[in-house]
Design an enzyme around this catalytic site. Structure first.
Site, PDB file in Angstrom:
ATOM      1  N   ASP A  10       0.616  -1.319  -0.028  1.00 11.76           N
ATOM      2  CA  ASP A  10       0.179  -0.032   0.171  1.00 11.76           C
ATOM      3  C   ASP A  10       0.523   0.953   0.360  1.00 11.76           C
ATOM      4  OD1 ASP A  10      -2.420   1.431   0.212  1.00 11.76           O
ATOM      5  OD2 ASP A  10      -2.895   1.380   2.062  1.00 11.76           O
ATOM      6  N   ASP A 105      -2.682   2.573  -5.964  1.00 15.24           N
ATOM      7  CA  ASP A 105      -1.610   2.777  -4.643  1.00 15.24           C
ATOM      8  C   ASP A 105      -1.205   1.314  -4.221  1.00 15.24           C
ATOM      9  OD1 ASP A 105      -4.605   2.806  -3.848  1.00 15.24           O
ATOM     10  OD2 ASP A 105      -3.251   5.100  -2.666  1.00 15.24           O
ATOM     11  N   GLU A 106      -2.417  -0.060  -4.370  1.00 17.67           N
ATOM     12  CA  GLU A 106      -2.314  -1.014  -3.510  1.00 17.67           C
ATOM     13  C   GLU A 106      -2.348  -2.165  -4.603  1.00 17.67           C
ATOM     14  OE1 GLU A 106      -5.324  -1.695  -0.653  1.00 17.67           O
ATOM     15  OE2 GLU A 106      -6.501  -0.456  -1.426  1.00 17.67           O
TER      16      GLU A 106
END
Length: 354
Positions: A10, A105-106
Site C-alpha cells: 500500500d 496505489d495498492e
C-alpha cells in the site's frame, strides 16, 4: 501444511506523495489532492501533514478546509499517477506475475512461488520497498502473511514506510488481540453494533458461534466466524472479466436522514472512483441500488449521452436518491455501479476525480 505467502503493498499517501516529490514547495506542508471547496469537491488523498488535522480521503473539501484553513488544494494529475503506478507494477513483476491490483496505489501479491527463488516473502517485501524508494523516491508500506485479510491489516499497522510480518503461528493470536475497528470490512456502524454486544476485540468475536453471528449479521457472519480464526482462502486474482465497476455498503442500523445517506454515498462514490481509475475506463450508465429495512430493493439508473466522468458520480447518485421513493423508510444498503463502458478510451479522455 503448506502456507501461502501473501504480500499487501500500500503506497503511502500516494497522490499527495507524488505531488510533494515533484514540487519542492509542497514538501512538509499539508496538502489535499482533490476538488476545491467552492466546487463541492472531495478529498482524494491527503498528505500526512494534512492527516494530522483529521483530514482523510472521501471527506468533503469544505470540511478539510475548515479543519485546516491553510491546507493547499492540488488538482489531480492522473496521467502521472497512472504512469507511476505502472512503474510500481513493473517492480512487482520482478518477483511474481500473480498480482491483484486494488487501485493505483495498492495490490496483493502471491509470492508462494517467486521468480527469483528467494523463498522469503518478508525479504521480497523488503526488496520491493527498497526499490520503490530508490527508483521512484516514494515510500510504501507492506504487510506479509498467509492470507489476504491479515496481510492487508498488517500493511496498515506501521504507516508510513512500514513493514509488518505476521507468521502462520501468530495469525490467530494477532487477530484475537486486534480491536474490532481494525478489521478490514467492519465499518463504524457494524463496530458500534458489535460493541453493544460486548465485542471489542477478535477474542470477543471468537466467543460467538457461527449460527449466532449469521443470525445477527446475515451472511457476512460466516466471514466473521472464519476470519477471526485466521481462515481466509480467497486467492490473489490477477485477471477479472470487466462488465461493471461498483461498490456498496450495508448498514447494520437503518438510515433515515438524508444527511447520513449523503455522507455514505460520498464514501461509496470515492470507492467507485478509485476502481475506475485503476481500470482507466468510463461508462455511460450509473445505477443506484437501495435496499430497505424490509429487504425490498429498488434501483434507479441514469444513462448519459457521453461517458460519465468521475467528478459527476457523487451528484448523479444524490440526484437519483432524491427522486427515489424513500420517505420514512429505513435504508440498510446503498450501492453505486458504473456500466455500459466506453469501448475505446484514449489519452485525450483521461479520467478526472472530484
Amino acid at each position: 501444511m503448506a502456507f501461502r505467502k501473501i504480500i499487501h503493498v500500500d503506497m503511502d499517501a500516494f497522490y499527495a506523495s507524488i505531488e510533494q516529490r515533484d514540487h519542492a514547495t509542497y514538501q512538509n506542508r499539508p496538502i489535499v489532492v482533490g476538488g476545491l471547496p467552492h466546487q463541492r469537491g472531495v478529498v482524494a488523498t491527503a498528505s500526512y501533514e494534512a492527516r494530522a488535522f483529521g483530514i482523510h480521503s472521501a471527506m468533503p473539501s469544505s470540511k478539510a478546509q475548515a479543519l485546516c484553513p491553510h491546507v493547499l488544494f492540488v488538482k489531480p494529475r492522473f496521467d502521472v499517477y497512472k504512469a507511476v503506478s505502472q512503474e510500481i507494477r513493473a517492480i512487482f513483476r520482478r518477483y511474481t506475475d500473480v498480482i491483484e491490483p486494488l487501485s493505483l496505489d495498492e495490490a496483493y501479491l502471491d509470492v508462494t512461488t517467486d521468480k527469483s527463488d528467494i523463498g522469503s516473502a518478508l525479504e521480497i517485501a523488503q526488496e520491493i520497498k527498497s526499490a520503490i524508494k530508490k527508483e521512484l523516491s516514494l515510500t510504501a508500506s507492506a504487510g506479509v502473511s498467509v492470507n489476504k485479510f491479515v496481510a492487508k491489516i498488517a500493511s496498515d499497522l506501521n504507516k508510513p514506510d512500514g513493514l509488518t510480518f505476521i507468521g502462520p503461528s501468530k495469525v490467530e493470536s494477532f487477530i484475537e488481540k486486534l480491536p474490532i475497528e481494525k478489521f478490514h470490512g467492519i465499518g463504524k456502524v457494524t463496530a458500534k453494533k458489535m460493541n453493544s454486544m460486548q465485542i471489542y476485540t477478535g477474542a470477543d468475536l471468537k466467543l460467538f458461534s457461527k449460527p449466532d453471528l449469521v443470525s445477527r449479521f446475515g451472511k457476512v457472519g460466516n466471514f466473521y466466524y472464519d476470519i477471526v480464526r485466521g481462515v481466509d482462502n480467497r486467492p490473489v486474482q490477477p485477471f477479472r472479466e470487466l462488465k461493471s465497476i461498483g461498490a456498496e455498503d450495508t448498514f447494520n442500523e437503518d438510515l433515515f436522514e438524508f444527511s447520513d445517506l449523503r455522507e455514505e454515498l460520498l464514501i461509496i462514490a470515492a470507492k467507485v472512483a478509485k476502481r475506475l481509475e485503476l481500470k482507466q475506463v468510463r461508462g455511460y450508465t450509473l445505477t443506484l441500488k437501495i435496499k430497505f429495512s424490509d429487504f425490498k430493493q429498488i434501483t434507479r439508473n441514469y444513462t448519459h449521452h457521453v461517458p460519465i466522468v468521475i467528478e459527476e458520480i457523487p451528484q448523479i447518485a444524490l440526484d437519483l436518491l432524491k427522486i427515489a421513493p424513500i420517505a420514512d423508510r429505513g435504508i440498510r444498503l446503498l450501492g453505486i455501479t458504473i456500466s455500459n463502458f466506453q469501448q475505446n478510451t484514449s489519452n485525450d479522455h483521461q479520467l478526472s476525480l472530484f
